[in-house]
Design a protein around this motif. Structure first.
Motif, short mmCIF file in Angstrom:
data_model
loop_
_atom_site.label_atom_id
_atom_site.label_comp_id
_atom_site.label_asym_id
_atom_site.label_seq_id
_atom_site.Cartn_x
_atom_site.Cartn_y
_atom_site.Cartn_z
N THR A 101 42.34 46.92 49.63
CA THR A 101 42.36 45.74 50.49
C THR A 101 40.97 45.14 50.70
O THR A 101 40.81 44.20 51.48
N HIS A 102 39.98 45.68 49.99
CA HIS A 102 38.60 45.25 50.16
C HIS A 102 38.14 44.34 49.03
O HIS A 102 38.39 44.63 47.86
N ARG A 103 37.46 43.26 49.39
CA ARG A 103 36.92 42.33 48.39
C ARG A 103 35.67 42.93 47.77
O ARG A 103 34.85 43.53 48.45
N ARG A 104 35.52 42.69 46.47
CA ARG A 104 34.31 43.10 45.75
C ARG A 104 33.85 41.93 44.89
O ARG A 104 34.65 41.15 44.38
N VAL A 105 32.54 41.82 44.73
CA VAL A 105 31.93 40.74 43.97
C VAL A 105 30.98 41.34 42.94
O VAL A 105 30.22 42.26 43.26
N TYR A 106 31.03 40.83 41.72
CA TYR A 106 30.14 41.32 40.68
C TYR A 106 28.75 40.67 40.82
O TYR A 106 28.63 39.50 41.20
N LEU A 107 27.72 41.43 40.49
CA LEU A 107 26.35 40.96 40.55
C LEU A 107 26.18 39.71 39.69
O LEU A 107 25.53 38.76 40.10
N LYS A 108 26.78 39.68 38.51
CA LYS A 108 26.63 38.52 37.63
C LYS A 108 27.15 37.25 38.31
O LYS A 108 26.57 36.18 38.17
N ASP A 109 28.23 37.36 39.08
CA ASP A 109 28.78 36.20 39.77
C ASP A 109 27.88 35.76 40.93
O ASP A 109 27.74 34.57 41.20
N LEU A 110 27.25 36.72 41.59
CA LEU A 110 26.30 36.39 42.65
C LEU A 110 25.09 35.67 42.07
O LEU A 110 24.61 34.68 42.65
N LYS A 111 24.61 36.13 40.93
CA LYS A 111 23.46 35.49 40.28
C LYS A 111 23.81 34.06 39.86
O LYS A 111 23.01 33.14 40.04
N GLU A 112 25.00 33.87 39.29
CA GLU A 112 25.41 32.53 38.88
C GLU A 112 25.51 31.60 40.08
O GLU A 112 25.07 30.45 40.01
N TYR A 113 26.09 32.08 41.17
CA TYR A 113 26.20 31.26 42.37
C TYR A 113 24.81 30.90 42.90
O TYR A 113 24.55 29.74 43.25
#
Length: 84
Positions: free
Chosen positions: A39-51
């Protein structure tokens, strides 16, 4: 860190310098891709860098436009005294 490193929402928010609730709004709005682990959201580092790169480019573009307006108004070299 690996590009596929997963961040919790709190760690991702800390990485981007914003609050966790604001990050969650961005995730839910589709601004940043994410996935669930249970039930927990996770975000990839590559997506954080792109944002972050996209956000920074938009900021630079806005500041360049503002700077152009200041220059065109002849205010770039003016001295601000704080008085009207």
């Amino acid at each position: 860190l690996s590009e596929n490193e997963e961040f919790t929402t709190q760690a991702a928010a800390n990485h981007l310098g914003m609050s966790r609730p604001y990050l969650v709004k961005l995730l839910e709005a589709g601004e940043i891709p994410f996935h669930f682990v249970g039930t927990h959201r996770r975000v990839y580092l590559k997506d954080l860098k792109e944002y972050a790169q996209s956000r920074d480019a938009q900021r630079r573009k806005s500041l360049d436009k503002l700077n152009e307006k200041v220059i065109n108004a002849g205010l770039y070299d003016s001295v601000y005294t704080g008085e009207e």
